[in-house]
Design a protein around this motif. Structure first.
Motif, PDB file in Angstrom:
ATOM      1  N   THR A  55      52.914  45.340  43.671  1.00  0.00           N
ATOM      2  CA  THR A  55      53.789  45.533  44.830  1.00  0.00           C
ATOM      3  C   THR A  55      54.988  46.399  44.462  1.00  0.00           C
ATOM      4  OG1 THR A  55      53.135  43.378  45.700  1.00  0.00           O
ATOM      5  CG2 THR A  55      55.130  44.357  46.606  1.00  0.00           C
ATOM      6  N   VAL A  56      55.581  46.123  43.304  1.00  0.00           N
ATOM      7  CA  VAL A  56      56.741  46.909  42.853  1.00  0.00           C
ATOM      8  C   VAL A  56      56.360  48.371  42.647  1.00  0.00           C
ATOM      9  CG1 VAL A  56      58.355  47.250  40.950  1.00  0.00           C
ATOM     10  CG2 VAL A  56      57.939  44.948  41.830  1.00  0.00           C
ATOM     11  N   ILE A  57      55.240  48.609  41.947  1.00  0.00           N
ATOM     12  CA  ILE A  57      54.802  49.986  41.684  1.00  0.00           C
ATOM     13  C   ILE A  57      54.441  50.698  42.988  1.00  0.00           C
ATOM     14  CG2 ILE A  57      53.015  51.387  40.575  1.00  0.00           C
ATOM     15  CD1 ILE A  57      52.886  49.316  38.365  1.00  0.00           C
ATOM     16  N   ALA A  58      53.849  49.955  43.927  1.00  0.00           N
ATOM     17  CA  ALA A  58      53.470  50.551  45.212  1.00  0.00           C
ATOM     18  C   ALA A  58      54.689  51.073  45.961  1.00  0.00           C
ATOM     19  CB  ALA A  58      52.731  49.521  46.061  1.00  0.00           C
ATOM     20  N   PHE A  59      55.764  50.302  45.970  1.00  0.00           N
ATOM     21  CA  PHE A  59      56.971  50.733  46.677  1.00  0.00           C
ATOM     22  C   PHE A  59      57.682  51.869  45.931  1.00  0.00           C
ATOM     23  CE2 PHE A  59      56.743  46.604  48.920  1.00  0.00           C
ATOM     24  CZ  PHE A  59      56.913  47.080  50.216  1.00  0.00           C
ATOM     25  N   ILE A  60      57.655  51.813  44.594  1.00  0.00           N
ATOM     26  CA  ILE A  60      58.304  52.869  43.816  1.00  0.00           C
ATOM     27  C   ILE A  60      57.563  54.191  43.957  1.00  0.00           C
ATOM     28  CG2 ILE A  60      58.839  53.648  41.464  1.00  0.00           C
ATOM     29  CD1 ILE A  60      59.411  50.751  40.726  1.00  0.00           C
ATOM     30  N   SER A  61      56.210  54.128  43.895  1.00  0.00           N
ATOM     31  CA  SER A  61      55.407  55.356  43.961  1.00  0.00           C
ATOM     32  C   SER A  61      55.125  55.805  45.389  1.00  0.00           C
ATOM     33  CB  SER A  61      54.075  55.140  43.238  1.00  0.00           C
ATOM     34  OG  SER A  61      53.303  54.153  43.908  1.00  0.00           O
ATOM     35  N   GLY A  62      55.296  54.887  46.343  1.00  0.00           N
ATOM     36  CA  GLY A  62      54.982  55.229  47.719  1.00  0.00           C
ATOM     37  C   GLY A  62      53.495  55.320  47.986  1.00  0.00           C
ATOM     38  N   SER A  63      52.678  54.686  47.128  1.00  0.00           N
ATOM     39  CA  SER A  63      51.227  54.763  47.268  1.00  0.00           C
ATOM     40  C   SER A  63      50.731  53.750  48.303  1.00  0.00           C
ATOM     41  CB  SER A  63      50.546  54.496  45.919  1.00  0.00           C
ATOM     42  OG  SER A  63      49.157  54.345  46.074  1.00  0.00           O
ATOM     43  N   LEU A  64      50.096  54.245  49.348  1.00  0.00           N
ATOM     44  CA  LEU A  64      49.536  53.371  50.365  1.00  0.00           C
ATOM     45  C   LEU A  64      48.334  52.602  49.826  1.00  0.00           C
ATOM     46  CD1 LEU A  64      49.625  52.408  53.282  1.00  0.00           C
ATOM     47  CD2 LEU A  64      48.138  54.334  53.892  1.00  0.00           C
ATOM     48  N   ALA A  65      47.558  53.241  48.931  1.00  0.00           N
ATOM     49  CA  ALA A  65      46.391  52.575  48.345  1.00  0.00           C
ATOM     50  C   ALA A  65      46.815  51.351  47.531  1.00  0.00           C
ATOM     51  CB  ALA A  65      45.606  53.552  47.477  1.00  0.00           C
ATOM     52  N   LEU A  66      47.867  51.513  46.760  1.00  0.00           N
ATOM     53  CA  LEU A  66      48.369  50.389  45.966  1.00  0.00           C
ATOM     54  C   LEU A  66      48.894  49.273  46.866  1.00  0.00           C
ATOM     55  CD1 LEU A  66      50.262  52.120  43.014  1.00  0.00           C
ATOM     56  CD2 LEU A  66      48.195  50.745  42.872  1.00  0.00           C
ATOM     57  N   LEU A  67      49.589  49.654  47.907  1.00  0.00           N
ATOM     58  CA  LEU A  67      50.137  48.664  48.826  1.00  0.00           C
ATOM     59  C   LEU A  67      49.016  47.921  49.556  1.00  0.00           C
ATOM     60  CD1 LEU A  67      52.880  47.613  49.731  1.00  0.00           C
ATOM     61  CD2 LEU A  67      52.799  49.223  51.636  1.00  0.00           C
ATOM     62  N   SER A  68      47.969  48.634  49.911  1.00  0.00           N
ATOM     63  CA  SER A  68      46.823  48.002  50.576  1.00  0.00           C
ATOM     64  C   SER A  68      46.131  47.011  49.650  1.00  0.00           C
ATOM     65  CB  SER A  68      45.829  49.073  51.036  1.00  0.00           C
ATOM     66  OG  SER A  68      46.430  49.925  51.976  1.00  0.00           O
ATOM     67  N   ASP A  69      45.976  47.400  48.391  1.00  0.00           N
ATOM     68  CA  ASP A  69      45.338  46.500  47.441  1.00  0.00           C
ATOM     69  C   ASP A  69      46.218  45.280  47.166  1.00  0.00           C
ATOM     70  OD1 ASP A  69      42.933  46.310  45.505  1.00  0.00           O
ATOM     71  OD2 ASP A  69      44.650  45.841  44.226  1.00  0.00           O
ATOM     72  N   ALA A  70      47.534  45.486  47.181  1.00  0.00           N
ATOM     73  CA  ALA A  70      48.450  44.358  46.999  1.00  0.00           C
ATOM     74  C   ALA A  70      48.293  43.360  48.147  1.00  0.00           C
ATOM     75  CB  ALA A  70      49.889  44.861  46.926  1.00  0.00           C
ATOM     76  N   ALA A  71      48.112  43.874  49.356  1.00  0.00           N
ATOM     77  CA  ALA A  71      47.885  42.991  50.498  1.00  0.00           C
ATOM     78  C   ALA A  71      46.583  42.210  50.317  1.00  0.00           C
ATOM     79  CB  ALA A  71      47.836  43.810  51.787  1.00  0.00           C
ATOM     80  N   HIS A  72      45.558  42.884  49.746  1.00  0.00           N
ATOM     81  CA  HIS A  72      44.290  42.200  49.487  1.00  0.00           C
ATOM     82  C   HIS A  72      44.457  41.126  48.415  1.00  0.00           C
ATOM     83  CE1 HIS A  72      40.075  41.467  48.731  1.00  0.00           C
ATOM     84  NE2 HIS A  72      40.248  41.779  47.463  1.00  0.00           N
ATOM     85  N   MET A  73      45.327  41.394  47.437  1.00  0.00           N
ATOM     86  CA  MET A  73      45.553  40.434  46.362  1.00  0.00           C
ATOM     87  C   MET A  73      46.162  39.134  46.890  1.00  0.00           C
ATOM     88  SD  MET A  73      44.549  41.174  43.315  1.00  0.00           S
ATOM     89  CE  MET A  73      45.572  40.016  42.408  1.00  0.00           C
ATOM     90  N   VAL A  74      46.872  39.228  48.008  1.00  0.00           N
ATOM     91  CA  VAL A  74      47.442  38.023  48.599  1.00  0.00           C
ATOM     92  C   VAL A  74      46.336  37.026  48.937  1.00  0.00           C
ATOM     93  CG1 VAL A  74      48.705  37.099  50.578  1.00  0.00           C
ATOM     94  CG2 VAL A  74      49.482  39.204  49.494  1.00  0.00           C
TER      95      VAL A  74
END
Length: 325
Positions: free
Chosen positions: A33-52
């Protein structure tokens, strides 16, 4: 006459494994989640949501495991032993629903041609996720893969490991040969495999919740073994189910004339415990003659004679010295 034997299968290793897997996935979720917000990567943010959903699944399994250890009290004579089967059922049902969403999304993308994605962040997430999921799955599997609750959590981890592997392959194909549709195609294949595994857990959890006989111990085998006992004339009201993974049996035994009830009871206990592995038993010795239990054939015949036109309602009556846990 009745007899009771009690045992509780050890669950401490399973609980420890669930705690470790939950901690690993929580740490990965926070980092991603931290890396997703820092990098602005939507793919990372989507996977973080899946990790929930993975964290929720593990938390549910751990909660079910904790509940299963609560002692039996008045009014809840089995305690919460079924909590693990219920947790496994919920996890498998949730995973099946998630797979259905993946299939729907993949088919939609393939039909519209909207399959483009950025492979670099997907590759990074795929590698990290594969390591975390395989570590969690390994720890869960070695702690007790025959536990329904652990199996429910385990298929979540294996499903994500497959998903991470598919993401890695898709990212490589997209970055090397620009085959962006590989992500959706691989997702379809993985979803089918995961659904197959989820179905197995869902089936076994349903059998446990509906009080079916254990799959490893068919009722036909148990009844055949009991009928082979010396001095046994008849068996009535034989019921076989499982609670918390342990087989439970109740039955009425009718001895042959001249056979001491205590001797027959001892032989039946030994057979069930030592040869069939049934340690939770309630056995009742009945006198020869018609059985007053509703499921007994003799009682059914008598009831039919009393109601020649099929009117009225039958009622079962318990008798003898059976005991409930």
């Amino acid at each position: 006459m009745g007899t009771h034997t009690h045992s509780r299968p050890p669950r401490e290793r399973a609980r420890r494994a669930l705690r470790v897997a939950l901690a690993l996935n929580l740490a990965f979720l926070g980092l991603e989640t931290v890396i997703a917000f820092i990098s602005g990567s939507l793919a990372l943010l989507s996977d973080a949501a899946h990790m929930v959903s993975d964290v929720a699944a593990l938390a549910l399994a751990l909660l079910a495991s904790e509940f299963a250890l609560r002692p039996a009290v008045q009014g809840r004579t089995y305690g919460f032993a079924r909590a693990e089967a219920l947790g496994a059922f919920a996890n498998a049902l949730f995973l099946a629903f998630a797979c259905a969403l993946i299939v729907h999304s993949a088919i939609g993308r393939l039909s519209t041609g909207d399959t483009h994605f950025e492979p670099e962040p997907v590759l990074v997430v795929g590698v990290a996720g594969l390591v975390v999921n395989l570590a969690s799955a390994w720890y869960l599997a070695r702690s007790g893969g025959d536990n329904l609750n652990i199996r429910g959590a385990l298929i979540h981890m294996l499903a994500d490991a497959l998903g991470s592997l598919g993401a890695i392959v898709a990212a490589v194909l997209a970055s090397t040969w620009a085959i962006h549709s590989a992500d959706s195609i691989l997702s379809l294949g993985i979803a089918v495999l995961v659904l197959f595994s989820a179905w197995g857990v869902l089936r076994d959890a349903t059998r446990a919740l509906l009080d079916f006989a254990p799959t490893h111990l068919p009722q036909e085998r148990v009844e055949a073994e009991l009928r082979g006992l010396a001095g046994l004339s008849e068996i009535h009201e034989l019921h076989l189910w499982s609670v918390g993974g342990a087989p439970v049996l109740t039955a009425h035994l009718v001895p042959e004339p001249g056979v001491a009830p205590g001797d027959l009871l001892a032989r039946a206990e030994h057979l069930l415990r030592e040869h069939l592995g049934v340690v939770h038993t309630t056995l009742q010795i009945d006198d020869p003659g018609p059985c007053a239990q509703r499921r007994c054939p003799l009682f059914d015949e008598q009831l039919a004679q009393l109601r020649p036109h099929g009117h009225g309602h039958g009622h079962g009556h318990s008798h003898g010295h059976g005991h409930a846990h």
